[in-house]
Design a protein around this motif. Sequence first.
Motif, PDB file in Angstrom:
ATOM      1  N   HIS A 298       0.827  -1.206   0.000  1.00  8.95           N
ATOM      2  CA  HIS A 298       0.000   0.000   0.000  1.00  8.95           C
ATOM      3  C   HIS A 298       0.863   1.258   0.000  1.00  8.95           C
ATOM      4  CE1 HIS A 298      -3.316  -2.670   1.957  1.00  8.95           C
ATOM      5  NE2 HIS A 298      -3.175  -2.901   0.662  1.00  8.95           N
ATOM      6  N   LEU A 299       1.990   1.230   0.708  1.00 10.29           N
ATOM      7  CA  LEU A 299       2.915   2.374   0.663  1.00 10.29           C
ATOM      8  C   LEU A 299       3.452   2.584  -0.753  1.00 10.29           C
ATOM      9  CD1 LEU A 299       5.106   2.079   3.903  1.00 10.29           C
ATOM     10  CD2 LEU A 299       3.272   3.697   3.451  1.00 10.29           C
ATOM     11  N   LEU A 300       3.823   1.492  -1.392  1.00 13.61           N
ATOM     12  CA  LEU A 300       4.345   1.581  -2.753  1.00 13.61           C
ATOM     13  C   LEU A 300       3.281   2.138  -3.693  1.00 13.61           C
ATOM     14  CD1 LEU A 300       6.817   0.906  -4.557  1.00 13.61           C
ATOM     15  CD2 LEU A 300       5.708  -1.294  -5.025  1.00 13.61           C
ATOM     16  N   ASP A 302       1.008   4.156  -2.940  1.00 11.08           N
ATOM     17  CA  ASP A 302       0.812   5.579  -2.650  1.00 11.08           C
ATOM     18  C   ASP A 302       2.017   6.424  -3.047  1.00 11.08           C
ATOM     19  OD1 ASP A 302      -1.715   5.176  -1.687  1.00 11.08           O
ATOM     20  OD2 ASP A 302      -1.112   5.040   0.415  1.00 11.08           O
ATOM     21  N   GLY A 303       2.994   5.791  -3.689  1.00  7.48           N
ATOM     22  CA  GLY A 303       4.124   6.547  -4.225  1.00  7.48           C
ATOM     23  C   GLY A 303       5.333   6.663  -3.332  1.00  7.48           C
ATOM     24  N   VAL A 304       5.381   5.897  -2.232  1.00  6.99           N
ATOM     25  CA  VAL A 304       6.542   5.956  -1.348  1.00  6.99           C
ATOM     26  C   VAL A 304       7.739   5.297  -2.043  1.00  6.99           C
ATOM     27  CG1 VAL A 304       7.481   5.246   0.895  1.00  6.99           C
ATOM     28  CG2 VAL A 304       5.091   5.965   0.707  1.00  6.99           C
ATOM     29  N   ASP A 305       8.911   5.915  -1.897  1.00  3.50           N
ATOM     30  CA  ASP A 305      10.131   5.427  -2.535  1.00  3.50           C
ATOM     31  C   ASP A 305      10.493   4.039  -2.030  1.00  3.50           C
ATOM     32  OD1 ASP A 305      12.701   6.051  -4.105  1.00  3.50           O
ATOM     33  OD2 ASP A 305      13.464   5.504  -2.123  1.00  3.50           O
ATOM     34  N   ALA A 308      12.910   3.862   0.848  1.00  4.80           N
ATOM     35  CA  ALA A 308      12.306   4.188   2.145  1.00  4.80           C
ATOM     36  C   ALA A 308      11.559   2.976   2.697  1.00  4.80           C
ATOM     37  CB  ALA A 308      11.362   5.373   1.994  1.00  4.80           C
ATOM     38  N   ILE A 309      10.871   2.242   1.822  1.00  2.72           N
ATOM     39  CA  ILE A 309      10.152   1.045   2.257  1.00  2.72           C
ATOM     40  C   ILE A 309      11.143  -0.005   2.748  1.00  2.72           C
ATOM     41  CG2 ILE A 309       8.638  -0.835   1.497  1.00  2.72           C
ATOM     42  CD1 ILE A 309       7.376   1.139  -0.476  1.00  2.72           C
ATOM     43  N   LEU A 312      12.067   0.916   6.245  1.00  4.84           N
ATOM     44  CA  LEU A 312      10.969   0.683   7.186  1.00  4.84           C
ATOM     45  C   LEU A 312      10.802  -0.805   7.495  1.00  4.84           C
ATOM     46  CD1 LEU A 312       8.324   3.181   5.748  1.00  4.84           C
ATOM     47  CD2 LEU A 312       9.558   3.397   7.917  1.00  4.84           C
ATOM     48  N   THR A 321      12.916  -6.199  -1.156  1.00  3.07           N
ATOM     49  CA  THR A 321      11.819  -5.232  -1.178  1.00  3.07           C
ATOM     50  C   THR A 321      11.201  -5.124  -2.571  1.00  3.07           C
ATOM     51  OG1 THR A 321      13.181  -4.002   0.415  1.00  3.07           O
ATOM     52  CG2 THR A 321      11.194  -2.910  -0.376  1.00  3.07           C
TER      53      THR A 321
END
Length: 343
Positions: A298-300, A302-305, A308-309, A312, A321
Motif C-alpha cells: 500500500h505504501l508503494l 501511494d508513491g513511497v520510494d 524508504a520502504i 521501514l 523489497t
Amino acid sequence: MADRARRAAIPVRASGQPGLGARAPRHWHRSGDDSPVRRRPGQLSSAAASLRDPEQALAAFATWLRAERGRAERTVDAYLRDLRAWIDAHDTPPVWTEVSALQLRAWIRAHLSSRSPATQARAISSLRSFFDFLVRRDVIPQNPAAGLTAPKQAKALPATIPAQAVLDWIHGLAVRAEEPLAQRDAALLAVLYGCGLRVSEAADLDADAALEPTWRIIGKGNKERIVPVPAGTTSLVRQWLPVRASLTSDDEPALFVSAQGRRLSVRGIQYVLDRRAREAGLDRHVHPHQLRHSFATHLLGDGVDLRAIQELLGHASLSTTQRYTHVDLAGLARVYDGAHPRA
C-alpha cells in the motif's frame, strides 16, 4: 643463491621451531601462551575433541550462531531441530569425520523429499552451517555439506489484504470497548499494519516506550532500525494501555499480553489474528506477515520510494523489497484488464 639467502633469513629457535615472522606448519597449533605446540596430524585439540559428542557440539554450535553469527533465537532453534532430526536418524552417534556428502543427500531424499522446498532449503542450510562450524573449530578438514544444493522455490507474490478491509477490521475491534482483549487486538493489528513489523518484533515490544513517536526495533540478524509510529496506531495503543495494566503486574514489560497477563508469544499472535479474521468474515486464512506485506504494497501504491520502504521493513537487500513492485504491477494489470476497452 637467492633462495638460500631467504631461507637463512628465517629465524630458528633451538627447538627447531620457526621463530617470529615465520608461519608454523599446519600440524603445529598455538597454545595459550601463543607459542607453537607440535601436534601429530589428525590429533585434535582438547576443545575440538570435546565437540565429538553430538550434544556438546550442538550446544557449542548454538552459542556460535548467537554470538558470532548474530542469528535470531528462532533461527537457532530451527537449525537445532533440523540437526537433531538428522542425528536421530543414525543408529549410533555420527562420527563427524566420516560424514560424506553422499550420506547427507541420502538422508535428505529419505526424510525430506515430501517436505516443502523451503523446509528442505532450511535443513540444508542447517547442515552446511553446522559443518562449517566444525571446520572452523578444526574438528573436520572440510565441509561435506558445502556442495548440497537447495531445491528451487517458487517465487509466489506476497498475499495482501485491501487497505479498506484492514481499516474496517481494526475499527470493528476498537469500538468494542466492553471487551478488554478486543482493545488489545485492535492495537495489535494497528501495530502490525501501521508499522510493518514482523510478528516476532511485535511480540518483543515493551510497554515503556509504547507512546513514543518512533520505536527502536531489533530485527533479523540483530539489525536495528527506527520505525515511525502513525498517530492512529498510537491512539489505539493508548486505549489499550489502561486495560493492559488491569491484566498484568508491574514486573511484566510486554506491550501485548494474554488474558493471564503474560507476554503474547508469536504463536499466540498468530492464533489471535486467525480467530479475529474469521470473526470479521474475511474469506481467507490471515497470517501476521500478510499485514506486513499489505503495509509495504500500500505504501508503494501511494508513491513511497522503494528505498524508504526497504528501511521501514528492515530488509538487508533492496532485491527483497523489490518483490512488492511485482505485487503492485500485478494489481495494476488486473485493473487494466477489467477496465481497458481493448483488454
